[in-house]
Design a protein around this motif. Structure first.
Motif, PDB file in Angstrom:
ATOM      1  N   LEU A 140      43.917  50.892   8.468  1.00 29.90           N
ATOM      2  CA  LEU A 140      43.542  51.480   7.183  1.00 29.90           C
ATOM      3  C   LEU A 140      43.028  52.900   7.363  1.00 29.90           C
ATOM      4  O   LEU A 140      43.462  53.826   6.670  1.00 29.90           O
ATOM      5  CB  LEU A 140      42.472  50.611   6.511  1.00 29.90           C
ATOM      6  CG  LEU A 140      41.740  51.222   5.302  1.00 29.90           C
ATOM      7  CD1 LEU A 140      42.723  51.491   4.161  1.00 29.90           C
ATOM      8  CD2 LEU A 140      40.616  50.298   4.837  1.00 29.90           C
ATOM      9  N   LEU A 141      42.105  53.084   8.282  1.00 30.39           N
ATOM     10  CA  LEU A 141      41.475  54.389   8.477  1.00 30.39           C
ATOM     11  C   LEU A 141      42.475  55.428   8.959  1.00 30.39           C
ATOM     12  O   LEU A 141      42.432  56.585   8.539  1.00 30.39           O
ATOM     13  CB  LEU A 141      40.328  54.253   9.483  1.00 30.39           C
ATOM     14  CG  LEU A 141      39.544  55.519   9.811  1.00 30.39           C
ATOM     15  CD1 LEU A 141      38.927  56.131   8.563  1.00 30.39           C
ATOM     16  CD2 LEU A 141      38.455  55.211  10.841  1.00 30.39           C
ATOM     17  N   SER A 142      43.387  55.031   9.835  1.00 26.65           N
ATOM     18  CA  SER A 142      44.362  55.982  10.364  1.00 26.65           C
ATOM     19  C   SER A 142      45.486  56.268   9.373  1.00 26.65           C
ATOM     20  O   SER A 142      45.810  57.421   9.091  1.00 26.65           O
ATOM     21  CB  SER A 142      44.951  55.452  11.678  1.00 26.65           C
ATOM     22  OG  SER A 142      45.802  56.402  12.265  1.00 26.65           O
ATOM     23  N   ARG A 143      46.065  55.229   8.797  1.00 27.86           N
ATOM     24  CA  ARG A 143      47.239  55.400   7.940  1.00 27.86           C
ATOM     25  C   ARG A 143      46.900  55.887   6.542  1.00 27.86           C
ATOM     26  O   ARG A 143      47.793  56.376   5.828  1.00 27.86           O
ATOM     27  CB  ARG A 143      48.014  54.088   7.861  1.00 27.86           C
ATOM     28  CG  ARG A 143      48.702  53.695   9.162  1.00 27.86           C
ATOM     29  CD  ARG A 143      49.449  52.387   9.000  1.00 27.86           C
ATOM     30  NE  ARG A 143      50.478  52.479   7.967  1.00 27.86           N
ATOM     31  CZ  ARG A 143      51.043  51.418   7.395  1.00 27.86           C
ATOM     32  NH1 ARG A 143      50.667  50.190   7.749  1.00 27.86           N
ATOM     33  NH2 ARG A 143      51.976  51.562   6.472  1.00 27.86           N
ATOM     34  N   ALA A 144      45.642  55.789   6.131  1.00 31.00           N
ATOM     35  CA  ALA A 144      45.264  56.314   4.818  1.00 31.00           C
ATOM     36  C   ALA A 144      45.614  57.796   4.719  1.00 31.00           C
ATOM     37  O   ALA A 144      45.968  58.295   3.646  1.00 31.00           O
ATOM     38  CB  ALA A 144      43.774  56.097   4.577  1.00 31.00           C
ATOM     39  N   ARG A 145      45.526  58.509   5.855  1.00 30.87           N
ATOM     40  CA  ARG A 145      45.876  59.931   5.860  1.00 30.87           C
ATOM     41  C   ARG A 145      47.349  60.145   5.549  1.00 30.87           C
ATOM     42  O   ARG A 145      47.724  61.106   4.866  1.00 30.87           O
ATOM     43  CB  ARG A 145      45.525  60.539   7.219  1.00 30.87           C
ATOM     44  CG  ARG A 145      44.063  60.488   7.569  1.00 30.87           C
ATOM     45  CD  ARG A 145      43.799  60.953   8.993  1.00 30.87           C
ATOM     46  NE  ARG A 145      44.316  60.017   9.988  1.00 30.87           N
ATOM     47  CZ  ARG A 145      44.140  60.147  11.297  1.00 30.87           C
ATOM     48  NH1 ARG A 145      43.471  61.202  11.766  1.00 30.87           N
ATOM     49  NH2 ARG A 145      44.621  59.267  12.149  1.00 30.87           N
ATOM     50  N   LEU A 146      48.198  59.255   6.041  1.00 35.38           N
ATOM     51  CA  LEU A 146      49.626  59.381   5.787  1.00 35.38           C
ATOM     52  C   LEU A 146      49.952  59.059   4.338  1.00 35.38           C
ATOM     53  O   LEU A 146      50.849  59.667   3.740  1.00 35.38           O
ATOM     54  CB  LEU A 146      50.404  58.462   6.735  1.00 35.38           C
ATOM     55  CG  LEU A 146      50.153  58.697   8.225  1.00 35.38           C
ATOM     56  CD1 LEU A 146      51.004  57.736   9.059  1.00 35.38           C
ATOM     57  CD2 LEU A 146      50.435  60.143   8.617  1.00 35.38           C
ATOM     58  N   LEU A 147      49.226  58.118   3.771  1.00 35.23           N
ATOM     59  CA  LEU A 147      49.410  57.806   2.352  1.00 35.23           C
ATOM     60  C   LEU A 147      48.945  58.982   1.498  1.00 35.23           C
ATOM     61  O   LEU A 147      49.560  59.305   0.470  1.00 35.23           O
ATOM     62  CB  LEU A 147      48.614  56.542   2.004  1.00 35.23           C
ATOM     63  CG  LEU A 147      49.131  55.671   0.850  1.00 35.23           C
ATOM     64  CD1 LEU A 147      50.585  55.288   1.059  1.00 35.23           C
ATOM     65  CD2 LEU A 147      48.277  54.421   0.701  1.00 35.23           C
ATOM     66  N   PHE A 148      47.879  59.647   1.930  1.00 36.15           N
ATOM     67  CA  PHE A 148      47.375  60.840   1.248  1.00 36.15           C
ATOM     68  C   PHE A 148      48.440  61.940   1.266  1.00 36.15           C
ATOM     69  O   PHE A 148      48.694  62.605   0.253  1.00 36.15           O
ATOM     70  CB  PHE A 148      46.104  61.315   1.947  1.00 36.15           C
ATOM     71  CG  PHE A 148      45.391  62.458   1.278  1.00 36.15           C
ATOM     72  CD1 PHE A 148      44.701  62.264   0.097  1.00 36.15           C
ATOM     73  CD2 PHE A 148      45.400  63.726   1.840  1.00 36.15           C
ATOM     74  CE1 PHE A 148      44.016  63.306  -0.522  1.00 36.15           C
ATOM     75  CE2 PHE A 148      44.727  64.777   1.240  1.00 36.15           C
ATOM     76  CZ  PHE A 148      44.033  64.580   0.052  1.00 36.15           C
ATOM     77  N   ILE A 149      49.087  62.127   2.410  1.00 35.99           N
ATOM     78  CA  ILE A 149      50.162  63.121   2.525  1.00 35.99           C
ATOM     79  C   ILE A 149      51.327  62.758   1.610  1.00 35.99           C
ATOM     80  O   ILE A 149      51.915  63.619   0.944  1.00 35.99           O
ATOM     81  CB  ILE A 149      50.642  63.227   3.984  1.00 35.99           C
ATOM     82  CG1 ILE A 149      49.550  63.833   4.865  1.00 35.99           C
ATOM     83  CG2 ILE A 149      51.918  64.050   4.081  1.00 35.99           C
ATOM     84  CD1 ILE A 149      49.879  63.827   6.349  1.00 35.99           C
ATOM     85  N   ALA A 150      51.671  61.461   1.571  1.00 39.88           N
ATOM     86  CA  ALA A 150      52.791  61.016   0.737  1.00 39.88           C
ATOM     87  C   ALA A 150      52.532  61.280  -0.746  1.00 39.88           C
ATOM     88  O   ALA A 150      53.468  61.544  -1.510  1.00 39.88           O
ATOM     89  CB  ALA A 150      53.048  59.526   0.967  1.00 39.88           C
ATOM     90  N   CYS A 151      51.262  61.229  -1.130  1.00 40.21           N
ATOM     91  CA  CYS A 151      50.906  61.471  -2.531  1.00 40.21           C
ATOM     92  C   CYS A 151      50.876  62.954  -2.880  1.00 40.21           C
ATOM     93  O   CYS A 151      51.040  63.324  -4.044  1.00 40.21           O
ATOM     94  CB  CYS A 151      49.541  60.855  -2.838  1.00 40.21           C
ATOM     95  SG  CYS A 151      49.506  59.054  -2.848  1.00 40.21           S
ATOM     96  N   LEU A 152      50.653  63.798  -1.876  1.00 37.85           N
ATOM     97  CA  LEU A 152      50.509  65.234  -2.110  1.00 37.85           C
ATOM     98  C   LEU A 152      51.381  66.014  -1.123  1.00 37.85           C
ATOM     99  O   LEU A 152      50.893  66.876  -0.387  1.00 37.85           O
ATOM    100  CB  LEU A 152      49.043  65.647  -1.943  1.00 37.85           C
ATOM    101  CG  LEU A 152      48.033  64.930  -2.840  1.00 37.85           C
ATOM    102  CD1 LEU A 152      46.622  65.130  -2.316  1.00 37.85           C
ATOM    103  CD2 LEU A 152      48.156  65.432  -4.265  1.00 37.85           C
ATOM    104  N   PRO A 153      52.676  65.758  -1.093  1.00 37.79           N
ATOM    105  CA  PRO A 153      53.537  66.359  -0.063  1.00 37.79           C
ATOM    106  C   PRO A 153      53.588  67.878  -0.114  1.00 37.79           C
ATOM    107  O   PRO A 153      53.806  68.533   0.917  1.00 37.79           O
ATOM    108  CB  PRO A 153      54.906  65.743  -0.350  1.00 37.79           C
ATOM    109  CG  PRO A 153      54.863  65.359  -1.794  1.00 37.79           C
ATOM    110  CD  PRO A 153      53.452  64.934  -2.043  1.00 37.79           C
ATOM    111  N   GLU A 154      53.397  68.446  -1.297  1.00 39.12           N
ATOM    112  CA  GLU A 154      53.475  69.901  -1.429  1.00 39.12           C
ATOM    113  C   GLU A 154      52.333  70.621  -0.734  1.00 39.12           C
ATOM    114  O   GLU A 154      52.392  71.826  -0.512  1.00 39.12           O
ATOM    115  CB  GLU A 154      53.503  70.299  -2.907  1.00 39.12           C
ATOM    116  CG  GLU A 154      52.248  69.952  -3.702  1.00 39.12           C
ATOM    117  CD  GLU A 154      52.237  68.541  -4.261  1.00 39.12           C
ATOM    118  OE1 GLU A 154      51.522  68.311  -5.240  1.00 39.12           O
ATOM    119  OE2 GLU A 154      52.937  67.675  -3.710  1.00 39.12           O
ATOM    120  N   ARG A 155      51.287  69.894  -0.365  1.00 39.41           N
ATOM    121  CA  ARG A 155      50.119  70.510   0.271  1.00 39.41           C
ATOM    122  C   ARG A 155      50.233  70.511   1.792  1.00 39.41           C
ATOM    123  O   ARG A 155      49.412  71.145   2.461  1.00 39.41           O
ATOM    124  CB  ARG A 155      48.838  69.752  -0.164  1.00 39.41           C
ATOM    125  CG  ARG A 155      47.551  70.474   0.140  1.00 39.41           C
ATOM    126  CD  ARG A 155      47.414  71.718  -0.713  1.00 39.41           C
ATOM    127  NE  ARG A 155      46.204  72.465  -0.406  1.00 39.41           N
ATOM    128  CZ  ARG A 155      46.146  73.430   0.519  1.00 39.41           C
ATOM    129  NH1 ARG A 155      47.209  73.721   1.235  1.00 39.41           N
ATOM    130  NH2 ARG A 155      45.015  74.083   0.714  1.00 39.41           N
TER     131      ARG A 155
END
Length: 337
Positions: A140-155
């Motif tokens: 959860l702690l590690s992959r949450a960052r990847l989910l964050f990226i997936a939600c805001l790919p333009e950033r």
């Protein structure tokens, strides 16, 4: 319930406690209180700035037990490695030395100081309560960052990198640093690590020669650790490889640990993510998912069970909806655990 959320200044004492409790070396989170508070403030600004912020941004997340109000982990994410400054690594390559007269040819491994990875999206600052290393909380702690990226790919950039902790002996010494960096800097690893945490890797360019380092000339202990990770990082490496990260020719310039890289679009979490609108309700059964809201400032991510199906909405367990701070019709993202 365990929830990943943005760090806050009030988390400072808990993060300090965690850094002293974990056996991981978290260079990007200095134990010096003033510098650590600066890191948290920088992250707060990044979450508050929105998507229109110009230049690099550094996000710091924490893992919290919302029931006990206890902080159990940290993980970080930089939009651009180096934060606007050169991001140094060694690149392991080969040169050919040959003599036609003697009919001799040999490929010699060599280390080049490089800042080719400057500007790539960087995963960093991972630490977790030791008792949670073999639980879903780690993922959860590690992959949450990847989910964050997936939600805001333009950033974020198209390529994501992560430096994995290198080898240290039973005394806490770093063979690679002792064989390479120490000769140029005249300081031990811990001192160099401290300078890197309170400043940046840019101080390397002021002291280290720009000439290549011939690997066969290094002590055997240093040679054997090049591109190898510390045993404590095995779980993290396994997770990254499963996500689609691969080893690169680059290594950490301090401890010689491997640098992994992956294209965002090819990462497992990003490829599997789905976006729907929440319908909080009583839900029984289903499969485990990483689930997050789609807020920047108030980002939340947790693990919950869902029964996926067709349509634009998905039923979300009431406790998960509360943990994420979402109501009927709010957008969410989820990916298989």
């Amino acid at each position: 319930m365990l929830v990943v959320r943005p760090s806050q200044f009030a988390d400072l004492p808990s993060i300090e406690r965690l850094l002293h409790a974990t056996d991981a070396r978290v260079t990007t989170l200095p134990k010096e209180r003033d510098k650590l508070s600066e890191k948290i403030t920088t992250s707060e600004d990044a979450f508050a700035s929105g998507l229109d912020q110009d230049g690099p941004a550094a996000f710091l997340f924490v893992l919290e037990d919302s029931d006990q109000q206890q902080l159990l982990g940290t993980s970080g994410l930089d939009t651009e490695a180096g934060g606007g400054y050169p991001f140094f690594n060694y690149r392991l390559d080969e040169v050919v030395h040959a003599s036609h007269n003697l009919n001799v040819s040999a490929k010699v491994p060599i280390l080049f100081l490089s800042h080719e990875l400057t500007g790539k999206t960087l995963l960093r600052s991972f630490s977790i309560e030791p008792s949670l290393k073999k639980t879903d909380a780690f993922e959860l702690l590690s992959r949450a960052r990847l989910l964050f990226i997936a939600c805001l790919p333009e950033r974020f950039q198209r390529q994501v990198i992560v430096e994995v902790q290198g080898i240290f002996d039973e005394k806490g010494d770093c063979p690679f640093w002792d064989g390479v960096g120490r000769h140029f800097f005249g300081i031990d690893f811990n001192t160099a690590d401290y300078y890197c945490s309170v400043k940046s890797k840019t101080f390397m360019s002021e002291l280290i020669p720009q000439h290549p380092v011939y690997v066969p000339l290094l002590p055997e202990r240093a040679r054997n650790t090049i591109g190898q990770n510390q045993q404590a990082a095995n779980r993290a490496c396994s997770l990254f490889y499963r996500e689609g990260f691969e080893k690169t020719p680059f290594i950490d310039p301090f401890d010689g640990g491997p640098v992994l890289s992956g294209e965002v679009r090819d990462l497992h979490t990003v490829k599997q993510v789905r976006f729907k609108k929440a319908r909080p309700s009583d839900v029984v059964g289903g499969l485990k998912y990483l689930i997050c809201n789609r807020s920047l400032k108030d980002f939340r991510c947790t693990i919950g069970t869902l029964v996926d199906g067709i349509g634009e909405t998905i039923r979300l367990p009431l406790d998960v909806a509360e943990a994420l701070g979402v109501s009927e019709g709010d957008p969410i993202a989820y990916a298989p655990l």
